[in-house]
Design an enzyme around this catalytic site. Structure first.
Site, PDB file in Angstrom:
ATOM      1  N   GLY A 134      49.838  31.195  57.058  1.00  0.00           N
ATOM      2  CA  GLY A 134      48.389  31.289  57.223  1.00  0.00           C
ATOM      3  C   GLY A 134      47.836  29.959  57.712  1.00  0.00           C
ATOM      4  O   GLY A 134      48.560  29.155  58.314  1.00  0.00           O
ATOM      5  N   ARG A 186      26.815  53.099  35.607  1.00  0.00           N
ATOM      6  CA  ARG A 186      26.852  51.634  35.513  1.00  0.00           C
ATOM      7  C   ARG A 186      26.770  50.963  36.879  1.00  0.00           C
ATOM      8  O   ARG A 186      27.062  51.564  37.905  1.00  0.00           O
ATOM      9  CB  ARG A 186      28.184  51.198  34.888  1.00  0.00           C
ATOM     10  CG  ARG A 186      28.254  51.406  33.406  1.00  0.00           C
ATOM     11  CD  ARG A 186      29.661  51.160  32.920  1.00  0.00           C
ATOM     12  NE  ARG A 186      29.712  51.156  31.470  1.00  0.00           N
ATOM     13  CZ  ARG A 186      30.824  51.345  30.772  1.00  0.00           C
ATOM     14  NH1 ARG A 186      31.969  51.577  31.389  1.00  0.00           N
ATOM     15  NH2 ARG A 186      30.791  51.305  29.459  1.00  0.00           N
ATOM     16  N   GLN A 225      46.191  42.766  45.447  1.00  0.00           N
ATOM     17  CA  GLN A 225      45.821  42.959  46.853  1.00  0.00           C
ATOM     18  C   GLN A 225      46.872  42.417  47.817  1.00  0.00           C
ATOM     19  O   GLN A 225      46.891  42.745  48.987  1.00  0.00           O
ATOM     20  CB  GLN A 225      44.455  42.296  47.135  1.00  0.00           C
ATOM     21  CG  GLN A 225      43.320  42.985  46.430  1.00  0.00           C
ATOM     22  CD  GLN A 225      42.079  42.110  46.312  1.00  0.00           C
ATOM     23  OE1 GLN A 225      41.167  42.208  47.120  1.00  0.00           O
ATOM     24  NE2 GLN A 225      42.037  41.247  45.308  1.00  0.00           N
ATOM     25  N   GLY A 231      40.106  36.782  49.621  1.00  0.00           N
ATOM     26  CA  GLY A 231      39.692  36.444  50.988  1.00  0.00           C
ATOM     27  C   GLY A 231      39.435  34.968  51.186  1.00  0.00           C
ATOM     28  O   GLY A 231      39.051  34.532  52.267  1.00  0.00           O
ATOM     29  N   ARG A 275      29.719  45.982  34.867  1.00  0.00           N
ATOM     30  CA  ARG A 275      31.144  45.709  34.624  1.00  0.00           C
ATOM     31  C   ARG A 275      31.749  45.044  35.854  1.00  0.00           C
ATOM     32  O   ARG A 275      31.336  45.319  36.989  1.00  0.00           O
ATOM     33  CB  ARG A 275      31.914  47.007  34.342  1.00  0.00           C
ATOM     34  CG  ARG A 275      31.537  47.675  33.055  1.00  0.00           C
ATOM     35  CD  ARG A 275      32.130  46.924  31.850  1.00  0.00           C
ATOM     36  NE  ARG A 275      31.919  47.664  30.620  1.00  0.00           N
ATOM     37  CZ  ARG A 275      30.838  47.597  29.848  1.00  0.00           C
ATOM     38  NH1 ARG A 275      29.835  46.797  30.203  1.00  0.00           N
ATOM     39  NH2 ARG A 275      30.746  48.301  28.735  1.00  0.00           N
ATOM     40  N   ARG A 323      53.302  27.075  48.246  1.00  0.00           N
ATOM     41  CA  ARG A 323      52.238  26.344  48.943  1.00  0.00           C
ATOM     42  C   ARG A 323      52.648  24.873  49.037  1.00  0.00           C
ATOM     43  O   ARG A 323      52.954  24.248  48.025  1.00  0.00           O
ATOM     44  CB  ARG A 323      50.922  26.467  48.184  1.00  0.00           C
ATOM     45  CG  ARG A 323      50.362  27.885  48.205  1.00  0.00           C
ATOM     46  CD  ARG A 323      48.901  27.892  47.773  1.00  0.00           C
ATOM     47  NE  ARG A 323      48.395  29.257  47.633  1.00  0.00           N
ATOM     48  CZ  ARG A 323      47.921  29.980  48.646  1.00  0.00           C
ATOM     49  NH1 ARG A 323      47.915  29.491  49.870  1.00  0.00           N
ATOM     50  NH2 ARG A 323      47.458  31.203  48.435  1.00  0.00           N
ATOM     51  N   ILE A 358      46.368  37.925  54.066  1.00  0.00           N
ATOM     52  CA  ILE A 358      45.459  39.034  53.760  1.00  0.00           C
ATOM     53  C   ILE A 358      44.012  38.647  54.080  1.00  0.00           C
ATOM     54  O   ILE A 358      43.150  39.503  54.151  1.00  0.00           O
ATOM     55  CB  ILE A 358      45.549  39.487  52.275  1.00  0.00           C
ATOM     56  CG1 ILE A 358      45.111  38.366  51.324  1.00  0.00           C
ATOM     57  CG2 ILE A 358      46.936  39.997  51.943  1.00  0.00           C
ATOM     58  CD1 ILE A 358      44.821  38.843  49.909  1.00  0.00           C
ATOM     59  N   ASP A 359      43.763  37.344  54.268  1.00  0.00           N
ATOM     60  CA  ASP A 359      42.377  36.890  54.456  1.00  0.00           C
ATOM     61  C   ASP A 359      41.855  37.139  55.873  1.00  0.00           C
ATOM     62  O   ASP A 359      40.652  37.130  56.094  1.00  0.00           O
ATOM     63  CB  ASP A 359      42.259  35.390  54.149  1.00  0.00           C
ATOM     64  CG  ASP A 359      42.711  35.044  52.744  1.00  0.00           C
ATOM     65  OD1 ASP A 359      42.679  35.938  51.880  1.00  0.00           O
ATOM     66  OD2 ASP A 359      43.105  33.884  52.514  1.00  0.00           O
TER      67      ASP A 359
HETATM   68  O1  F6P Z   1      45.284  33.222  51.091  1.00  0.00           O
HETATM   69  C1  F6P Z   1      45.596  34.387  50.412  1.00  0.00           C
HETATM   70  C2  F6P Z   1      44.993  34.362  49.037  1.00  0.00           C
HETATM   71  O2  F6P Z   1      45.386  35.538  48.365  1.00  0.00           O
HETATM   72  C3  F6P Z   1      43.473  34.211  49.001  1.00  0.00           C
HETATM   73  O3  F6P Z   1      42.804  35.406  49.266  1.00  0.00           O
HETATM   74  C4  F6P Z   1      43.274  33.702  47.590  1.00  0.00           C
HETATM   75  O4  F6P Z   1      42.099  32.949  47.496  1.00  0.00           O
HETATM   76  C5  F6P Z   1      44.488  32.825  47.387  1.00  0.00           C
HETATM   77  O5  F6P Z   1      45.463  33.265  48.304  1.00  0.00           O
HETATM   78  C6  F6P Z   1      45.069  32.858  46.011  1.00  0.00           C
HETATM   79  O6  F6P Z   1      46.056  31.889  45.956  1.00  0.00           O
HETATM   80  P1  F6P Z   1      47.211  31.787  44.880  1.00  0.00           P
HETATM   81  O7  F6P Z   1      48.196  32.869  45.158  1.00  0.00           O
HETATM   82  O8  F6P Z   1      47.783  30.439  45.101  1.00  0.00           O
HETATM   83  O9  F6P Z   1      46.561  31.963  43.554  1.00  0.00           O
END
Ligand code: F6P
Length: 357
Positions: A111, A171, A283, A179, A275, A74, A135-136
């Site tokens: 993204g 439960r 994911q 997301g 839970r 990032r 994935i979002d």
């Molecule tokens: O943008 C993809 C994503 O997986 C989001 O769904 C999640 O909020 C974020 O990245 C998590 O980021 P990192 O991998 O920096 O913890």
């Protein structure tokens, strides 16, 4: 001889490799003489001139491989214009490295944040073609991003597995779905997994409505309740706070995420045993599903054609079941969220799904 740079930026997802393979195969199969420069770990590779020369062979056998063969990181857009810790001008460094390698074009897979930087580089005069990964599924200008469908599959699988244990123990189960600030993933996995309650950021929830939905299920004799909660879900009360106040609240939260707060409230108000399951980065992991393999390959080939036709400054996108190109300047900085009055929400409500509103 064409010289093409490529990088994958931001959080990874499934089918990044499939998309790059698509770009490379399309260009290589055109008969064009070409050199590929793979920048490592996202924009960092371009800033610090960390790259590998790649051949078509590097892209062979990676259609089904998760992650990214180039690595990712990032590099937040909001600080891209700030000098690094050694005073290096990052934008200037990216431009200089591009010119030094005499690149014809840079292909960027990213993204939201990464597309903003892609647009900045395009405005600075570099030839850019980008592809929509995440994935979002929150990228404006495209109905779908690659990685999304594979993540829906995984989150759905989690909900399916939770169903059986929730039933055995009677439960209430919360499954927290990724997301970021939008609810696409939770909504789709929630519907696919038959969740009884779906909480997404776009529809702030009232905890009493959620509890009423659980009680209604109790009265109908259901032994369990499945709640799919987006990591960005927010209560009606919190939605009224200013951005600063909400940030402070989150920073001081007793629990690691909103799901635990919801769990505690449900436990107190209904007496049910609750839970929480957080599949998290699972994911984003593993092999792309068949849909994403096809989708990313198609987007890759279309991006390859843009490069060959020297049509720069675009992201390849999917609109109304067709692959199109959208100008980077039109998408940068915009978020695609779920409209609370969208057809899918109305249909889900007709099926009895509670959104807590
Ligand atoms: O943008 C993809 C994503 O997986 C989001 O769904 C999640 O909020 C974020 O990245 C998590 O980021 P990192 O991998 O920096 O913890």
């Amino acid at each position: 001889m064409m010289r093409i740079g490529m990088l994958t930026s931001g959080g990874d997802c499934q089918a990044l490799n499939a998309a790059m393979r698509g770009v490379v195969k399309c260009i290589a199969n055109s008969g064009e003489e070409v050199e590929f420069y793979g920048f490592l770990n996202g924009y960092k590779g371009l800033i610090y001139s960390d790259f590998r020369m790649l051949t078509s062979r590097d892209f062979s056998g990676i259609l089904t491989k998760g992650g990214t063969i180039l690595g990712s990181s990032r590099t937040p857009f909001k600080t891209i214009k700030d000098p690094d810790e050694n005073g290096l001008d990052k934008v200037e460094a990216m431009k200089q490295n591009y010119y030094k390698l005499k690149l014809d074009c840079l292909v960027i897979l990213g993204g939201n944040g990464s597309q903003k930087t892609a647009n900045l580089l395009s405005e600075e005069g570099l030839n850019i073609v980008s592809l929509p990964k995440t994935i979002d599924n929150d990228l404006w200008g495209t109905d779908m991003t690659f990685g999304f469908q594979s993540a829906v599959d995984i989150a759905t699988g989690v909900i399916d597995n939770i169903h059986t244990t929730a039933d055995s123990h009677g439960r209430v189960f919360i499954i927290e779905v990724m997301g970021h600030k939008v609810g696409w993933l939770t909504l789709n996995a929630g519907l696919a997994g038959g969740a009884d309650v779906v909480l997404i950021p776009e529809i702030p929830y009232d905890i009493d409505k959620v509890c009423n939905a659980i009680r209604a299920r109790d009265e109908r004799g259901s032994r369990f309740t499945i709640i799919a909660v987006a990591e960005g879900a927010i209560s009606k009360k919190d939605a009224k706070l200013s951005k600063k106040e909400y940030k402070e609240k989150v920073a001081n939260r007793k629990y690691p995420s909103v799901s635990y707060e919801i769990a505690e409230a449900i436990q107190k108000k209904t007496g049910h045993e609750v839970r929480v399951t957080v599949p998290g980065h699972m994911q984003r992991g593993g092999a792309p599903d068949p849909y994403d393999r096809v989708f990313a390959s198609r987007l890759g080939a279309e991006a390859g054609w843009l490069v060959l036709k020297k049509q720069y400054g675009y992201m390849v996108a999917y609109k109304n079941r067709e692959i199109v190109k959208v100008p980077l300047k039109d998408i940068a900085g915009k978020l695609k969220s779920v409209a609370p009055d969208a057809g899918i929400i109305k249909e889900a409500k007709a099926l009895g799904v509670c959104f807590g509103d």
